[in-house]
Structures are given as C-alpha cells and as structure tokens.
Write a protein that holds these residues in place. Structure first.
Motif, mmCIF file in Angstrom:
data_model
loop_
_atom_site.group_PDB
_atom_site.id
_atom_site.type_symbol
_atom_site.label_atom_id
_atom_site.label_comp_id
_atom_site.label_asym_id
_atom_site.label_seq_id
_atom_site.Cartn_x
_atom_site.Cartn_y
_atom_site.Cartn_z
ATOM 1 N N THR A 88 -8.148 -6.108 10.927
ATOM 2 C CA THR A 88 -6.935 -6.741 11.426
ATOM 3 C C THR A 88 -6.542 -7.915 10.562
ATOM 4 O O THR A 88 -7.381 -8.572 9.951
ATOM 5 C CB THR A 88 -7.132 -7.248 12.868
ATOM 6 N N VAL A 89 -5.232 -8.158 10.538
ATOM 7 C CA VAL A 89 -4.675 -9.372 9.948
ATOM 8 C C VAL A 89 -3.805 -10.012 11.011
ATOM 9 O O VAL A 89 -2.854 -9.381 11.515
ATOM 10 C CB VAL A 89 -3.846 -9.078 8.695
ATOM 11 N N PRO A 117 -18.546 -6.975 2.778
ATOM 12 C CA PRO A 117 -17.938 -5.661 3.011
ATOM 13 C C PRO A 117 -16.446 -5.675 2.690
ATOM 14 O O PRO A 117 -15.717 -6.561 3.114
ATOM 15 C CB PRO A 117 -18.184 -5.424 4.505
ATOM 16 N N GLY A 118 -16.023 -4.705 1.910
ATOM 17 C CA GLY A 118 -14.617 -4.582 1.570
ATOM 18 C C GLY A 118 -14.174 -5.376 0.367
ATOM 19 O O GLY A 118 -13.004 -5.290 -0.027
ATOM 20 N N SER A 119 -15.064 -6.171 -0.260
ATOM 21 C CA SER A 119 -14.637 -7.033 -1.361
ATOM 22 C C SER A 119 -14.164 -6.230 -2.573
ATOM 23 O O SER A 119 -13.070 -6.476 -3.106
ATOM 24 C CB SER A 119 -15.768 -7.986 -1.757
ATOM 25 N N SER A 120 -14.954 -5.266 -3.007
ATOM 26 C CA SER A 120 -14.548 -4.467 -4.163
ATOM 27 C C SER A 120 -13.321 -3.632 -3.846
ATOM 28 O O SER A 120 -12.402 -3.511 -4.672
ATOM 29 C CB SER A 120 -15.697 -3.557 -4.612
ATOM 30 N N GLU A 121 -13.268 -3.040 -2.624
ATOM 31 C CA GLU A 121 -12.111 -2.229 -2.246
ATOM 32 C C GLU A 121 -10.830 -3.050 -2.308
ATOM 33 O O GLU A 121 -9.782 -2.580 -2.765
ATOM 34 C CB GLU A 121 -12.295 -1.666 -0.836
ATOM 35 N N ALA A 131 -8.511 -4.729 4.652
ATOM 36 C CA ALA A 131 -7.152 -4.617 5.184
ATOM 37 C C ALA A 131 -6.109 -5.214 4.252
ATOM 38 O O ALA A 131 -4.922 -4.874 4.355
ATOM 39 C CB ALA A 131 -7.088 -5.324 6.541
ATOM 40 N N LEU A 132 -6.502 -6.116 3.369
ATOM 41 C CA LEU A 132 -5.540 -6.918 2.624
ATOM 42 C C LEU A 132 -4.599 -6.102 1.744
ATOM 43 O O LEU A 132 -3.374 -6.299 1.788
ATOM 44 C CB LEU A 132 -6.287 -7.979 1.810
ATOM 45 N N PRO A 133 -5.090 -5.182 0.912
ATOM 46 C CA PRO A 133 -4.147 -4.442 0.051
ATOM 47 C C PRO A 133 -3.105 -3.657 0.845
ATOM 48 O O PRO A 133 -1.913 -3.661 0.494
ATOM 49 C CB PRO A 133 -5.059 -3.517 -0.757
ATOM 50 N N SER A 134 -3.544 -2.977 1.913
ATOM 51 C CA SER A 134 -2.616 -2.182 2.717
ATOM 52 C C SER A 134 -1.551 -3.073 3.352
ATOM 53 O O SER A 134 -0.362 -2.753 3.367
ATOM 54 C CB SER A 134 -3.376 -1.410 3.788
ATOM 55 N N TRP A 135 -2.006 -4.230 3.845
ATOM 56 C CA TRP A 135 -1.089 -5.152 4.512
ATOM 57 C C TRP A 135 -0.047 -5.711 3.547
ATOM 58 O O TRP A 135 1.166 -5.681 3.816
ATOM 59 C CB TRP A 135 -1.917 -6.260 5.150
ATOM 60 N N ALA A 191 -0.246 -10.546 15.970
ATOM 61 C CA ALA A 191 -1.297 -9.767 15.329
ATOM 62 C C ALA A 191 -0.763 -8.428 14.886
ATOM 63 O O ALA A 191 0.076 -7.823 15.539
ATOM 64 C CB ALA A 191 -2.464 -9.574 16.280
ATOM 65 N N SER A 192 -1.267 -7.948 13.759
ATOM 66 C CA SER A 192 -0.901 -6.620 13.264
ATOM 67 C C SER A 192 -2.179 -5.832 13.057
ATOM 68 O O SER A 192 -3.080 -6.278 12.364
ATOM 69 C CB SER A 192 -0.145 -6.735 11.934
ATOM 70 N N MET A 193 -2.282 -4.679 13.692
ATOM 71 C CA MET A 193 -3.467 -3.821 13.556
ATOM 72 C C MET A 193 -3.188 -2.791 12.480
ATOM 73 O O MET A 193 -2.260 -1.986 12.608
ATOM 74 C CB MET A 193 -3.763 -3.128 14.875
ATOM 75 N N ILE A 194 -3.945 -2.827 11.410
ATOM 76 C CA ILE A 194 -3.693 -1.929 10.282
ATOM 77 C C ILE A 194 -4.965 -1.176 9.967
ATOM 78 O O ILE A 194 -6.027 -1.782 9.773
ATOM 79 C CB ILE A 194 -3.240 -2.709 9.036
ATOM 80 N N GLU A 195 -4.869 0.140 9.918
ATOM 81 C CA GLU A 195 -6.009 0.935 9.485
ATOM 82 C C GLU A 195 -6.133 0.813 7.967
ATOM 83 O O GLU A 195 -5.166 1.101 7.250
ATOM 84 C CB GLU A 195 -5.809 2.406 9.860
ATOM 85 N N ALA A 196 -7.275 0.410 7.508
ATOM 86 C CA ALA A 196 -7.467 0.271 6.059
ATOM 87 C C ALA A 196 -7.686 1.635 5.437
ATOM 88 O O ALA A 196 -8.625 2.338 5.793
ATOM 89 C CB ALA A 196 -8.675 -0.615 5.762
#
Length: 850
Positions: A555-556, A677-681, A812-816, A832-837
C-alpha cells in the motif's frame, strides 16, 4: 651477416626486474654475444612502459641492436577464469598460432619467454607449452624469474583453476628445443629434484651492468642531497635530519623484503644513522603492508624516509652516486630470485648489512659478507609465542589442504615449525606484521636493545663488519659472475647446447610445491595485510542472505493530491531501514576488543570500557565539529577506531587498513544487514519508467560495497554514480541542511527542479523534514517487520514533518508512480490507495553475487 633473431615475450615492459633483464640482456647479447647484429621483436601485453623502454635502449646501445615492440593485450595479466576447458584450450591454440606466425615473420632463431609459469596469465603458459610441437625448429627459452609454487598461492590457484575445475596441466613441459633458464644454481637444483630433466635446464645470472660511476658525492654534494631528502621527508611526515651515516635500502616496500627489519637494524645501530628506503609499494595487495611500515617509521619517530625515489632520483639525485655514498646498503629480504641488492653493493664497493640468502649469494663470488647474518632473534612473551605458533599451525594445516600436500610433507613442516618455536627467542622475520611493529617499538628501550644484541652475536659481528668496504678484487670477482659479458656467454652456451629430451613433467609443479612447503616459505609475513582486506570478500556472503518476499498487498497512503507526484524525474533513496534492513546486538565492550584483536593488536589489559570510550570519542568529534558550525557532523569511522586503539591499548596504534578491517568486521557482526524486501524490484521498476535514481545516506566506507552486494551488481549499476551522496565523503550527515543542499545543487546543475525529486526514507526527522524543507517530494517507508511500539516512539520524538506519502512496501512504488505518470490514478483525493504490485519476470531482482 651473422645475426641472432629473437621474439621476446613478457606480460609488460613496466619498470622492474624482468624488464631490466630484457633490456640489459639484449644489450649484452649485442655487445658480447659474438653476433654482428641482434634483431628482436618484443611482444608485451600492454603499452605502458614501452616508450620508456625504447628510450633507455636506444640511448645506451646503437648499431648492433634492432628492436621492434608490439602490444598484444592477450598477453597481459589475467586472473579471471575462462567459461570452460574447451574455450580455454581453443584460445590457447589461437595464441600459439599467433606466436608461431610472429616467429616466422622475422625468421626467429629463439623464442625467449619470461616467467611463463608464474600464473599471471595461464593462457600464455598453455600456448607456449604447445610450441615445441608446432615449431620444431625453433629454440624456446622459458626464463624463470619467480616460482608460483613458492608462496604465491593466488598465482598457483589461477594456473590450476583457470577454467572451472580445470587448468594448465603441465606448466613445466619438457621437449627437444625447449630449455629452462633459472637465475641461480639453487633454483636449477630444485627443478631437477622435482623431476625436470637436467639436460633441459640451465642457470644464467642476470646481466647486471657495471655502474657508470662509483664516485660518491663530495661532502658539499652530500649535504645538498641530504637537505633535499629532508625537505621531501618533512612533506611526507618523516623525520630525516641531514648529517649522520646513511643506511640506504634500494628496494620496493613489499612483504618479501621484510622492510621493518631495517627499522630494527636502525635501532640497533644507534644514534647517528639515517635510513633511506627508495621505493614505496606499487600494487594493491602490497599496500596494507607498505602503509603499516610507513606508519611505524612515523609513529616511532625514526630518522628515516621511505619512497623518495620516484620524486628525487633521476632529477635531483643521481642513483649511482647515492649508492656509492651509502655508509652501508641494507637488505633484509627473506625471498629473492636473484638478489640485485647484493650485487649493487658489491659492484659499488659498499658494505652490506642484512640477511644472507644462501640460495642467492652462493653464486656470487666476491660478495662482501662481513655485514650479513642468518637470523635476527627477538624475545617474545609466552602468550605471544603461543599465539604466533598457533597462527602457524593453522596456516600449515590450511595451506597443506589447499595445495594437496601429502600428510608426510605436512607433518614434516609442522615438526620444523614446532621446533622453531621451542623457546621465546624467535627470528624477527617469522613474526606477523603487527608483532614486528611492536618489536620495533620495544627496542626504543635501551635495555631491550641490549637484550636483543646479546641474543644475536652474528648480528653484532655484522654491525661491526660494515666498517670494512669491499676490495677491488672482490668487485672484479663479482663483476665476472654477473656482468653483461658473463650473461652473453652463458646465453650462447644455452643456445649451442643439445636440444634436450622429452619427459612427462606433469608432476613437477606439485613436487616444487612440496619442496617449498617448509617454514622459510610459509612465513606469516607473506600474508601480511591480507586479513585486513577480508571484509571486502566477506561482504557478498554477509549481504546476500535472502530476504522474505514482498508483501502480497503493498500500500501507499497519500497525504496530499496525487498530482503532487506527477513529473518525478529522480528518486533519492535512504539506505539503512529503507534499502537495507539492519539488526543490532547493542554495544558490547568485548565485541570491540575482538575486532581489535582480529586486526592484529594485543588486547591484553585494556584500559577502560571499549564501548564507552568508542562512543565518547564520537561525541568529542561531534562537539568539535559543531563549534565549527556543522549541525550534524559525520565522523570517519576508521579514525574513531584508530583513536580507540590508542586510548585503551597504550603504546599501540593501527594503520588505516587495520582500522577499516576492525570497523567493517564490527559492522558485519554486530549490525548485520539484509536486503529490504522489494528493494531490487523497485529500483528495476523505476529504471524501466525512465526515473533516475541515487542515494543520500548516513554512511561509512563499508556502506557502498554492502549495498552493492545486497542489491546485486546489476541492480546497483542502475543507480546514477553522480547521484550517490555518502555522508562520510562530505563530513556532514542527515538531517543537516548542508548535506541536502549539496545534493540539490548537483541536481539543479543537471536541470532537475526540486519538485521533480522524490526522497524515499524511513525516518521523519532525517529524511522527510530536510527533504521537504528544500522542496522535494517525500515518501516515508515503514518496514512492517519493525516493532510498532518502536515506530510510534520514533514518531513521538521526531520533528513533526508529515511526509507526502507513506509506503509499506517498496515493491509498490514503481506501479504507483507509473499509474500517476499515465494519468490514470482515478482520483486526486487524499487517502489510501491499495495497489497490487506487479511481479513480471523482468521485475525480478538479478541473482546476488556470492
């Protein structure tokens, strides 16, 4: 016309021993070999040094010598393995064909290859080994200056494992037409004992030319030279006073030269002597050792200089008169191929002071031996004797396993080592480097000096023997042993000898390893400084531990309008708590002491609590920096460790390399990290969106390599190197506005406006507040594995600075941001915005380095 045509092969023509042999050897062949003309094509692996080589050659010899130099990069040093045995062998065949063509191009009589078995490039070793079959009429000379089997484990490993689990099978081939040249009779005997055919191996001394002049400086000239050296010394933090006697050591500061023994000799010589060491080290593996030697000379306030040669010799000072003016020439080396320093002293009729290496000096008739000794023993405390013996036991066991030494040879070496350490008087050259420095320190006490002198009658005789200079007869005898004329005659004898025989020599290398597997060749000195660089190799193992997968529903939470994030061009990342998850054991005095001991210090009887002293030093540095106007100064952690050692271990100190080793070891054991978790992605995804990325981090020297290994080198390469802001490089840390202003200035210079920058960090005070103050957009990252209570406490104490958004998963950051950039966010309302990564294949992190 009676011509000798040669193709000469070496990895390079940089200044050094082998290059000198090539240069002086060709000149000797042209002058004294009996040929009307010598024609040489020299094949070198790099262009560096070629111009200087040609200038020196053309300025000395003319008419009878023609030289053409070609640069073949394939001949340069290489330690990287080949993908497979098949590819390695195919490349070796191609190189062998090219060498054959080069010989045919000038109708060469001789292929003269220098150090082909040293392990500097296994391809060269394999290719030249094939040439006896490919060019049966060609005379091939393997000129062996050094053995990989003699303590050069990295070189030997390169030879044996250059292509997966395979490598060069027979580095010492024996075939008709192939002759091996060694520098000494002792080396020739080693080869024949190892199974190499006697008819194929010859000892040929190096072609050392007579010095052009043996006239020393006049008193007036000497005083001027001393003033120049003293001025250079002051500029490099050495104490060198004009006047007094000169102990000149024309050598490079590398481990096998055992240079700290010269400092010990300076102590034993007493007042009135000065030590002049001409050259620093010239390679990264030797640098920690050289820095330790230099630091010891400075800390002990010895009247000595080290490394003045490149700046002064040749321009301000002539080399030959410098040696001729020496009151003694020092040589404390424990391992030499030829022993040039011995020869230089004898040819200039100057006394020698130092170690006698019989393997080398045995061939040198006329050598002045009055100042030579076999060993210099110093007393050790019982605990130090046991500690040092245990270090040798571990080294013998480890090295025997790696080199596949038979149990019989291993046990024999262990027995010799045990007998060497039967009492507390130990040869100085057998100590580890830190213990050597402590021994030099102890000899500042006259009583300790007298104790060492009384334990070493041979050394006392050597110190007295330097009063007598060698005679002209000694000089003439030595010149007949090693001069250019002697070299040319021996070289011609090799070429005129029978072609030799074929024999299976696949075991020669291992038999050489076994011959060299005894105490003189297993000195701790040869590994000196290697441990201080271990953290660089430990980082991949420490940082590559796999982290949990990203959260399934990242989430973001947006605290402002989404349009505020439109147009983001650069993301600047925090490191600790954002890209890296870090844990801590908390301050522990013993952990500090353990790291000091690992760096080579004696931690017996520390004065004070190490943890408390460490943090008090940091506070002192911060207070001093704040007086100068810095809000949040940054320390250099290696300097803190150096001060820690001096405060709690009186009389001891650390070099920068030692301190970095201790600091990195502490960081990796007490504050271990793993990838968030998720840093490289996230970094990969932002790169695919065309967003530039950098770092702004409170950090130390170990932070960049830790992060590089944690992310994986491919992901690390996606960060802009001009946007990496490390606090230790600027002397200021977050949240100091000066740190952020520096980053803003760089970005503005690249046309990036503040509203186009997004700061991503886990700390409201250190990241969000100062970034917001200069107009950047801010995103607070909350690692959900952090204790919620700890997080709330942090937020209570933090400066109130509400970030623009809060993120619970980096994935989540790139998708957002991509959704916002495409204008499909759906609403500009806060909330709040729920985004599937997304997790497509191309967003997966690259494999980590192991």
């Amino acid at each position: 016309m009676n011509e000798l045509r040669l193709v000469v092969v070496h990895y390079h023509l940089l200044p050094g021993g082998v290059t000198s042999v090539i240069r002086d050897g060709l000149a000797a062949l042209a002058l004294y070999g009996g040929w009307d003309r010598v024609v040489a094509t020299i094949l070198a692996g790099r262009s560096s040094g070629v111009a200087s080589f040609l200038e020196q050659t053309s300025s000395i010899w003319d008419g009878g010598l023609a030289i053409n130099v070609q640069t073949w990069p394939v001949l340069d040093y290489r330690s990287d393995p080949w993908p497979s045995q098949l590819e390695f062998e195919a490349e070796a065949i191609r190189l062998a064909q090219q060498l054959t063509a080069a010989c045919n191009a000038i109708d060469a009589d001789v292929l003269w290859v220098h150090n082909p078995t040293l392990g500097k490039n296994p391809l060269v070793t394999e290719a030249v080994s094939q040439l006896p079959q490919r060019a049966p009429g060609l005379r091939i000379l393997f000129h062996i200056h050094d053995f990989a089997e003699c303590g050069r484990l990295d070189n030997l490993r390169t030879l044996r494992q250059c292509c997966g689990r395979g490598g060069v099978r027979t580095p010492f081939p024996a075939a008709p037409g192939l002759s091996v040249i060694t520098l000494t009779t002792a080396d020739r005997n080693r080869l024949t004992r190892a199974g190499y055919p006697e008819s194929n191996v010859f000892s040929v001394p190096d072609p050392v030319p007579m010095p052009r002049s043996v006239r020393p400086f006049s008193p007036h000239e000497r005083a001027g030279v001393a003033r120049r050296i003293a001025a250079w010394g002051r500029g490099h933090a050495y104490r060198f006073e004009p006047g007094g006697k000169w102990l000149v050591a024309p050598l490079r500061t590398i481990r096998r030269k055992n240079v700290l023994e010269l400092a010990l000799l300076l102590r034993l010589l007493g007042d009135g002597w000065r030590l002049l060491i001409t050259l620093d080290c010239n390679s990264d593996p030797e640098r920690p050792y050289a820095e330790m030697v230099k630091e010891c000379l400075r800390r002990e306030d010895l009247p000595a200089v080290l490394g003045f040669g490149p700046d002064l010799i040749g321009e301000a000072i002539s080399f030959d008169p410098l040696l001729a003016s020496a009151d003694a020439i020092g040589t404390t080396s424990v391992l030499e191929g030829f022993g040039l320093t011995f020869v230089e002293a004898g040819l200039r009729r100057r006394p020698l002071l130092g170690r006698d290496l019989r393997d080398v000096s045995g061939d040198l008739a006329g050598l002045p031996r009055q100042g030579l000794y076999g060993a210099l023993c110093v007393p050790l405390e019982e605990r130090d004797r046991v500690k040092t013996l245990n270090m040798y036991r571990e080294k013998v066991t480890r090295t025997a396993e790696e080199l596949e030494i038979t149990p019989a040879h291993r046990d024999r070496a262990m027995d010799r080592m045990e007998s060497t350490f039967e009492n507390n008087l130990i040869d100085f050259s057998l100590l580890d480097l830190a213990s050597q420095a402590r021994a030099v320190h102890r000899l500042a006490d006259p009583a300790a000096r007298d104790e060492v002198l009384s334990a070493n009658p041979d050394v006392v005789a050597a110190l007295e023997g330097i009063e007598a200079a060698p005679s002209e007869l000694d000089q003439e005898l030595l010149a007949n042993c090693v001069g250019p004329e002697r070299f040319a005659h021996r070289f011609r004898e090799v070429l005129q000898s029978p072609p030799g025989v074929s024999r299976d020599t696949s075991e020669v290398s291992q038999h050489l390893v076994e011959q060299f597997f005894h105490p003189p060749y297993l000195r701790l000195l040869f590994d000196a400084g290697d441990d201080w660089r271990l953290w660089e190799r430990e980082l991949p193992r420490a940082a590559a531990r796999r982290s949990p997968p990203p959260h399934p529903t990242p989430t973001v939470t947006v605290n402002t309008t989404r349009e505020r994030f439109a147009g983001i061009r650069v993301v600047l990342w925090d490191v600790y708590g954002t890209l890296l998850r870090q844990t801590s054991r908390g301050p522990d005095p013993q952990s500090f002491l353990d790291c000091l001991a690992a760096a080579g210090l004696d931690i017996t009887g520390p004065q004070g609590n190490a943890a408390e002293v460490f943090h008090s030093i940091i506070r002192e540095v911060h207070v001093a920096a704040r007086v100068r106007g810095l809000r949040q100064p940054e320390v250099l952690i290696e300097q803190i460790w150096q001060q820690l050692a001096e405060r709690i271990l009186p009389g001891q100190w650390m070099t920068r390399d030692q301190a970095r080793y201790a600091a990195a070891r502490y960081e990796l054991t007490v504050h271990p990290t793993q990838p968030m978790p998720g840093s490289s992605e996230s970094i990969i995804g932002l790169h695919q969106l065309g967003i530039g990325q950098g770092i702004i981090s409170n950090s130390q020297f170990y932070t960049p390599p830790i992060l590089r290994e944690a992310l994986g080198r491919e992901t690390w390469a996606l960060l802009d190197p001009d946007l990496l802001f490390w606090s230790y490089e600027y002397g200021v840390a977050k949240p100091d506005p000066a740190f952020f202003t520096r980053a803003r200035t760089v970005l503005t210079g690249r046309g990036v406006q503040p509203h186009q920058v997004l700061m991503v960090g886990d700390d409201r005070e250190n990241d969000a507040a100062p970034a917001c103050a200069i107009g950047w957009r801010t995103l607070l990252f909350i690692d959900e594995e952090d204790s919620e209570a700890a997080r709330q406490e942090d937020e209570t104490e933090a400066v109130h600075a509400e970030p623009d958004a809060v993120c619970h998963s980096l994935a989540a950051l790139p998708s957002w941001l991509g959704t916002i950039a495409r204008g499909s966010a759906g609403s500009s309302d806060r909330g709040a915005s729920m985004i599937e990564a997304p997790q497509p294949e191309d967003l997966q992190p690259p494999s980590r380095a192991n």
